[in-house]
Motif scaffolding. Structure first.
Motif, PDB file in Angstrom:
ATOM      1  N   MET A   1       0.826  -1.191   0.000  1.00  0.00           N
ATOM      2  CA  MET A   1       0.000   0.000   0.000  1.00  0.00           C
ATOM      3  C   MET A   1       0.870   1.254   0.000  1.00  0.00           C
ATOM      4  O   MET A   1       0.523   2.221  -0.637  1.00  0.00           O
ATOM      5  CB  MET A   1      -0.889  -0.044   1.242  1.00  0.00           C
ATOM      6  N   ARG A   2       1.963   1.164   0.736  1.00  0.00           N
ATOM      7  CA  ARG A   2       2.859   2.309   0.826  1.00  0.00           C
ATOM      8  C   ARG A   2       3.542   2.557  -0.522  1.00  0.00           C
ATOM      9  O   ARG A   2       3.795   3.700  -0.891  1.00  0.00           O
ATOM     10  CB  ARG A   2       3.885   2.026   1.902  1.00  0.00           C
ATOM     11  N   GLY A   3       3.838   1.538  -1.272  1.00  0.00           N
ATOM     12  CA  GLY A   3       4.472   1.653  -2.585  1.00  0.00           C
ATOM     13  C   GLY A   3       3.550   2.319  -3.600  1.00  0.00           C
ATOM     14  O   GLY A   3       3.989   3.102  -4.446  1.00  0.00           O
ATOM     15  N   ILE A   4       2.249   2.023  -3.519  1.00  0.00           N
ATOM     16  CA  ILE A   4       1.279   2.633  -4.433  1.00  0.00           C
ATOM     17  C   ILE A   4       1.162   4.133  -4.132  1.00  0.00           C
ATOM     18  O   ILE A   4       1.096   4.951  -5.037  1.00  0.00           O
ATOM     19  CB  ILE A   4      -0.098   1.933  -4.326  1.00  0.00           C
ATOM     20  N   GLY A   5       1.161   4.524  -2.871  1.00  0.00           N
ATOM     21  CA  GLY A   5       1.094   5.935  -2.481  1.00  0.00           C
ATOM     22  C   GLY A   5       2.320   6.700  -2.977  1.00  0.00           C
ATOM     23  O   GLY A   5       2.210   7.846  -3.438  1.00  0.00           O
ATOM     24  N   MET A   7       4.129   5.878  -5.585  1.00  0.00           N
ATOM     25  CA  MET A   7       4.022   5.957  -7.043  1.00  0.00           C
ATOM     26  C   MET A   7       3.048   7.055  -7.455  1.00  0.00           C
ATOM     27  O   MET A   7       3.334   7.811  -8.385  1.00  0.00           O
ATOM     28  CB  MET A   7       3.562   4.605  -7.603  1.00  0.00           C
ATOM     29  N   ILE A   8       1.945   7.190  -6.783  1.00  0.00           N
ATOM     30  CA  ILE A   8       0.969   8.241  -7.088  1.00  0.00           C
ATOM     31  C   ILE A   8       1.575   9.623  -6.806  1.00  0.00           C
ATOM     32  O   ILE A   8       1.416  10.554  -7.587  1.00  0.00           O
ATOM     33  CB  ILE A   8      -0.341   8.022  -6.293  1.00  0.00           C
ATOM     34  N   GLY A   9       2.283   9.753  -5.696  1.00  0.00           N
ATOM     35  CA  GLY A   9       2.948  11.017  -5.375  1.00  0.00           C
ATOM     36  C   GLY A   9       3.977  11.394  -6.426  1.00  0.00           C
ATOM     37  O   GLY A   9       4.076  12.558  -6.826  1.00  0.00           O
ATOM     38  N   LEU A  10       4.729  10.422  -6.918  1.00  0.00           N
ATOM     39  CA  LEU A  10       5.721  10.671  -7.959  1.00  0.00           C
ATOM     40  C   LEU A  10       5.056  11.111  -9.261  1.00  0.00           C
ATOM     41  O   LEU A  10       5.527  12.023  -9.937  1.00  0.00           O
ATOM     42  CB  LEU A  10       6.561   9.409  -8.188  1.00  0.00           C
ATOM     43  N   LEU A  11       3.934  10.489  -9.602  1.00  0.00           N
ATOM     44  CA  LEU A  11       3.195  10.878 -10.805  1.00  0.00           C
ATOM     45  C   LEU A  11       2.638  12.300 -10.691  1.00  0.00           C
ATOM     46  O   LEU A  11       2.648  13.053 -11.666  1.00  0.00           O
ATOM     47  CB  LEU A  11       2.076   9.884 -11.103  1.00  0.00           C
ATOM     48  N   ILE A  12       2.174  12.670  -9.525  1.00  0.00           N
ATOM     49  CA  ILE A  12       1.643  14.013  -9.317  1.00  0.00           C
ATOM     50  C   ILE A  12       2.758  15.045  -9.459  1.00  0.00           C
ATOM     51  O   ILE A  12       2.583  16.090 -10.109  1.00  0.00           O
ATOM     52  CB  ILE A  12       0.932  14.120  -7.947  1.00  0.00           C
ATOM     53  N   VAL A  13       3.920  14.770  -8.888  1.00  0.00           N
ATOM     54  CA  VAL A  13       5.058  15.688  -9.012  1.00  0.00           C
ATOM     55  C   VAL A  13       5.478  15.808 -10.473  1.00  0.00           C
ATOM     56  O   VAL A  13       5.761  16.914 -10.967  1.00  0.00           O
ATOM     57  CB  VAL A  13       6.231  15.212  -8.122  1.00  0.00           C
TER      58      VAL A  13
END
Length: 129
Positions: A1-5, A7-13
């Motif tokens: 779950m932490r890995g998906i968060g 990845m989403i944060g990296l995509l947003i940046v």
């Protein structure tokens, strides 16, 4: 779950960085100027010449109660600029007792992307038709 968060944060940046690039760097007006720096330098030089001629017109008007031609400005000592043009631009002065207009015209036949400029007694350099 932490890995998906993460990845989403990296995509947003990455999305934010892409939007900044698109709107700030790719669409800036200086981007066009950076493509042809020689033309930009010439244009700024012409605009500076127009301001210098406008200042000389003000000096001449204060001394003679009328505005003068380029020859009048040089011969009276109000202007040290002895050129009648710069880098393809030619300067033309229209003067009367209470107004003047200096136009820097470029040959559209040889340089189709150039812009004519003018200045008047309001001392504002503008694009001229």
């Amino acid at each position: 779950m932490r890995g998906i968060g993460s990845m989403i944060g990296l995509l947003i940046v990455a999305l934010i960085a892409g939007l900044i690039y698109k709107f700030y760097f790719a669409q800036s007006s200086t981007g066009a100027a950076l493509r042809n720096p020689t033309q930009t330098i010439d244009t700024i030089g012409v605009q500076n010449d127009l301001v210098a001629i406008g200042q000389a017109e003000r000096i001449y008007q204060a001394q003679h109660s009328t505005y003068g031609s380029l020859d009048d400005l040089v011969s009276s000592g109000a202007m040290a600029l002895k050129r009648t043009g710069r880098d393809g631009y030619s300067y033309e002065v229209e003067s009367s007792t209470d107004a003047f207009r200096v136009t820097a015209a470029c040959p559209a036949a040889t340089t189709p992307s150039c812009t004519n400029y003018s200045i008047d007694q309001n001392m504002t350099v503008q694009a001229a038709p």
